[in-house]
Every structure is written in C-alpha cells, then in structure tokens.
Design a protein around this motif. Sequence first.
Motif, mmCIF file in Angstrom:
data_model
loop_
_atom_site.group_PDB
_atom_site.id
_atom_site.type_symbol
_atom_site.label_atom_id
_atom_site.label_comp_id
_atom_site.label_asym_id
_atom_site.label_seq_id
_atom_site.Cartn_x
_atom_site.Cartn_y
_atom_site.Cartn_z
ATOM 1 N N LEU A 40 0.823 -1.213 0.000
ATOM 2 C CA LEU A 40 0.000 0.000 0.000
ATOM 3 C C LEU A 40 0.855 1.259 0.000
ATOM 4 O O LEU A 40 0.546 2.238 -0.707
ATOM 5 N N GLY A 41 1.926 1.251 0.777
ATOM 6 C CA GLY A 41 2.797 2.424 0.837
ATOM 7 C C GLY A 41 3.436 2.740 -0.493
ATOM 8 O O GLY A 41 3.427 3.892 -0.956
ATOM 9 N N ASN A 42 3.990 1.723 -1.142
ATOM 10 C CA ASN A 42 4.621 1.946 -2.450
ATOM 11 C C ASN A 42 3.589 2.294 -3.517
ATOM 12 O O ASN A 42 3.878 3.072 -4.436
ATOM 13 N N LEU A 43 2.393 1.724 -3.405
ATOM 14 C CA LEU A 43 1.329 2.068 -4.350
ATOM 15 C C LEU A 43 0.937 3.536 -4.209
ATOM 16 O O LEU A 43 0.720 4.238 -5.214
ATOM 17 N N LEU A 44 0.858 4.025 -2.986
ATOM 18 C CA LEU A 44 0.551 5.439 -2.756
ATOM 19 C C LEU A 44 1.644 6.346 -3.312
ATOM 20 O O LEU A 44 1.360 7.422 -3.843
ATOM 21 N N ILE A 45 2.898 5.904 -3.191
ATOM 22 C CA ILE A 45 3.997 6.683 -3.762
ATOM 23 C C ILE A 45 3.841 6.794 -5.270
ATOM 24 O O ILE A 45 3.980 7.875 -5.855
ATOM 25 N N ILE A 46 3.530 5.676 -5.914
ATOM 26 C CA ILE A 46 3.358 5.675 -7.377
ATOM 27 C C ILE A 46 2.212 6.590 -7.782
ATOM 28 O O ILE A 46 2.327 7.384 -8.733
ATOM 29 N N ALA A 48 0.923 9.116 -6.085
ATOM 30 C CA ALA A 48 1.270 10.511 -5.799
ATOM 31 C C ALA A 48 2.174 11.083 -6.885
ATOM 32 O O ALA A 48 1.969 12.215 -7.349
ATOM 33 N N ILE A 49 3.159 10.320 -7.304
ATOM 34 C CA ILE A 49 4.075 10.781 -8.354
ATOM 35 C C ILE A 49 3.351 10.910 -9.684
ATOM 36 O O ILE A 49 3.608 11.834 -10.458
ATOM 37 N N ARG A 50 2.429 9.988 -9.918
ATOM 38 C CA ARG A 50 1.698 10.006 -11.200
ATOM 39 C C ARG A 50 0.755 11.203 -11.287
ATOM 40 O O ARG A 50 0.587 11.789 -12.373
ATOM 41 N N THR A 51 0.135 11.591 -10.188
ATOM 42 C CA THR A 51 -0.898 12.631 -10.228
ATOM 43 C C THR A 51 -0.365 14.042 -9.969
ATOM 44 O O THR A 51 -1.005 15.015 -10.365
ATOM 45 N N ASP A 52 0.779 14.157 -9.314
ATOM 46 C CA ASP A 52 1.329 15.477 -8.985
ATOM 47 C C ASP A 52 2.380 15.866 -10.017
ATOM 48 O O ASP A 52 3.453 15.262 -10.096
ATOM 49 N N SER A 53 2.085 16.893 -10.800
ATOM 50 C CA SER A 53 3.005 17.313 -11.867
ATOM 51 C C SER A 53 4.323 17.838 -11.316
ATOM 52 O O SER A 53 5.350 17.820 -12.014
ATOM 53 N N HIS A 54 4.326 18.313 -10.079
ATOM 54 C CA HIS A 54 5.557 18.805 -9.474
ATOM 55 C C HIS A 54 6.558 17.675 -9.197
ATOM 56 O O HIS A 54 7.748 17.935 -8.981
ATOM 57 N N LEU A 55 6.060 16.456 -9.189
ATOM 58 C CA LEU A 55 6.922 15.310 -8.915
ATOM 59 C C LEU A 55 7.377 14.606 -10.184
ATOM 60 O O LEU A 55 7.978 13.539 -10.113
ATOM 61 N N HIS A 56 7.096 15.214 -11.335
ATOM 62 C CA HIS A 56 7.524 14.618 -12.604
ATOM 63 C C HIS A 56 8.974 15.004 -12.893
ATOM 64 O O HIS A 56 9.281 15.725 -13.848
ATOM 65 N N THR A 57 9.866 14.523 -12.044
ATOM 66 C CA THR A 57 11.297 14.784 -12.163
ATOM 67 C C THR A 57 12.028 13.444 -12.233
ATOM 68 O O THR A 57 11.460 12.399 -11.872
ATOM 69 N N PRO A 58 13.275 13.442 -12.695
ATOM 70 C CA PRO A 58 14.020 12.176 -12.781
ATOM 71 C C PRO A 58 14.082 11.408 -11.472
ATOM 72 O O PRO A 58 13.915 10.182 -11.450
ATOM 73 N N MET A 59 14.328 12.109 -10.360
ATOM 74 C CA MET A 59 14.454 11.432 -9.077
ATOM 75 C C MET A 59 13.177 10.672 -8.736
ATOM 76 O O MET A 59 13.220 9.508 -8.311
ATOM 77 N N TYR A 60 12.036 11.301 -8.911
ATOM 78 C CA TYR A 60 10.774 10.650 -8.579
ATOM 79 C C TYR A 60 10.363 9.634 -9.638
ATOM 80 O O TYR A 60 9.615 8.687 -9.349
ATOM 81 N N PHE A 61 10.835 9.807 -10.861
ATOM 82 C CA PHE A 61 10.605 8.801 -11.898
ATOM 83 C C PHE A 61 11.299 7.488 -11.513
ATOM 84 O O PHE A 61 10.712 6.411 -11.592
ATOM 85 N N PHE A 62 12.553 7.587 -11.062
ATOM 86 C CA PHE A 62 13.271 6.401 -10.600
ATOM 87 C C PHE A 62 12.616 5.831 -9.349
ATOM 88 O O PHE A 62 12.529 4.608 -9.183
ATOM 89 N N LEU A 63 12.168 6.700 -8.464
ATOM 90 C CA LEU A 63 11.531 6.246 -7.229
ATOM 91 C C LEU A 63 10.242 5.492 -7.519
ATOM 92 O O LEU A 63 9.943 4.479 -6.874
#
Length: 291
Positions: A40-46, A48-63
């Motif tokens: 559940l935790g990793n699913l929430l991370i995915i 969050a990264i998918r829906t928040d445009s501010h997190l569309h960076t290389p670091m969060y892409f790898f995460l």
Amino acid sequence: MERENHSRVSEFILLGLSDQPEQKRLMFLVFLLMYLITGLGNLLIILAIRTDSHLHTPMYFFLANLSLVDICFTSTTIPKILVNYISGNKAILYISCLAQVFFFSWFAGLDSILLASMAYDRYVAICAPLHYTMVMTPRVCVLLVAMCWFGACANALTHAILLTQLSFCGHTEIPHFFCDLNVVIRLACSDTFINDLMIYTMAGLIALIPFIGILISYIHIFVAVLRIPSVHGKWKAFSTCGSHLTVVCLFYGAIIAVYFNLTSSHTAQQDTAAAVMYTVVTPMLTLSSIA
C-alpha cells in the motif's frame, strides 16, 4: 538416458522459518503486516508521483519504478509464505519454484540497478547542478530504466534456463521460506559448476558493479557537500541522500553476506535471516526514500 532416469521432482518442500505453532502465528501476522505496508505504501507513492506534476522529475521517476519493483519483489515470496502458514502445506510445485527463482532474480537485479541509477541521478544533481537538466533528460531516464528492466530480465532468464538443466534425485526439502537460487542448486544431484559460475559472474555484473558505481557516486557527493559553505545547505544535501544510502547499505550488505560469503562458517539460518532483510525489510525502507 541416464539423465532422464534422474527425473526432476514434481515439487519441493519449503521448511520455512519455524515449526513452532506460536512462532508461526506471530510470523504470519508480521509478514502480513509488512506486506500490506510495503504494497500500500509503495502504491501510494506511485499514485502521488503520477498525479502530482511537481513530482515529474528524474528522481521521482526512478523512485516510482523502484516502488513498483518493490511491490513485485515482495509479491514473489510473501504471498506463498502466508498461504503455507494458513494451509499448513509446505509444498511448492517444481514449475512454481522455477517461476519464483526467475521473478525473484529479476526483481532483485532490478532493485540493484535502479539503486545505482538513483545514485547517479543524485550525483549529477549535487555535483553538477547546472548541467542536471541537460544530462538527466526524460529520454535518458527512460533509456536507463529500460536497460535496468531488460538487463535484469536477461540475468534472471539465464539462471532459470540453467536451473532446468539440473536433475534432482529425491532430496526435496528446501531449508528456506522461498525458492532461493543458491539453495535450490545445492539440492541438485547433477553437476552445478556452470550454475555456480554464472551466479558469481552475473551477480558481479548485476550487484557488484552497481554497488561500486554507488560508492563512487557517493564519494563525489560527499566531497561536493563538504564544499558547500552553509550548514543548512550541507544538511539539505545530505538529507536527500540519507534514506537512499541506508537502503543501499541494508540491501547490498545482506546480498553480499549471502551470495559472496566464501567461508564455510555461515549457516542456513544466517542465510535465511539475511534473506528476510533484503526481501521483506528493505522494500519497506523504500517508503522513506521519498523524504
């Protein structure tokens, strides 16, 4: 004809972690809780990264990729453990064991290479910030992740194919809670020289080389951080790497302890304890990497 007479077994017996009923109930609850937290935790991370445009960076892409891999990684072993605890049946079919070896090797290799990719990303971000957007372009990030997936898959497929060439002559008890490649090979009654050789060769490519790359990246990062004049700047730089470095140390430390221990003093219990660390505990720590 002699090879055919050494028929492959139809199933193996996973001895698990304990035969004590009280301990089995406790471990069932612990594994279930850790699996739910990881999934559940990793699913929430995915999400969050998918829906928040501010997190569309290389670091969060790898995460996001690392979180996906960790979900798959834990799903390769833990559900079977939970089913065995509930049913009391420790058997696993030969084909299921082979599949578990393949997927476990695939996702473990992916974890290793992705951690190295994340270390490179942070190296560029801290040591060459002015060139970061030019180096870590979306195309480069996608290519890096694609290479991780295909490279790890080729490694796992190699081990799985070689495993099918082995014969098993009756000893089917696996002193582990899943079909670990090293442990399964020890049960074979045919020559395992090629298998052992490929384990050390491929593990060197999949585990040691990325680990060395991570060490080199962090040496440069450490030197660059020391040059930052402000204490706040140093703390901010270190904080972006601390969680990642902790996961790296636990993951690689456990793997090296199991697969690169050249002494005969280590026991099956020690191997199992180390396996629990990098198959169950380490994926949970990925959740802290977003900090």
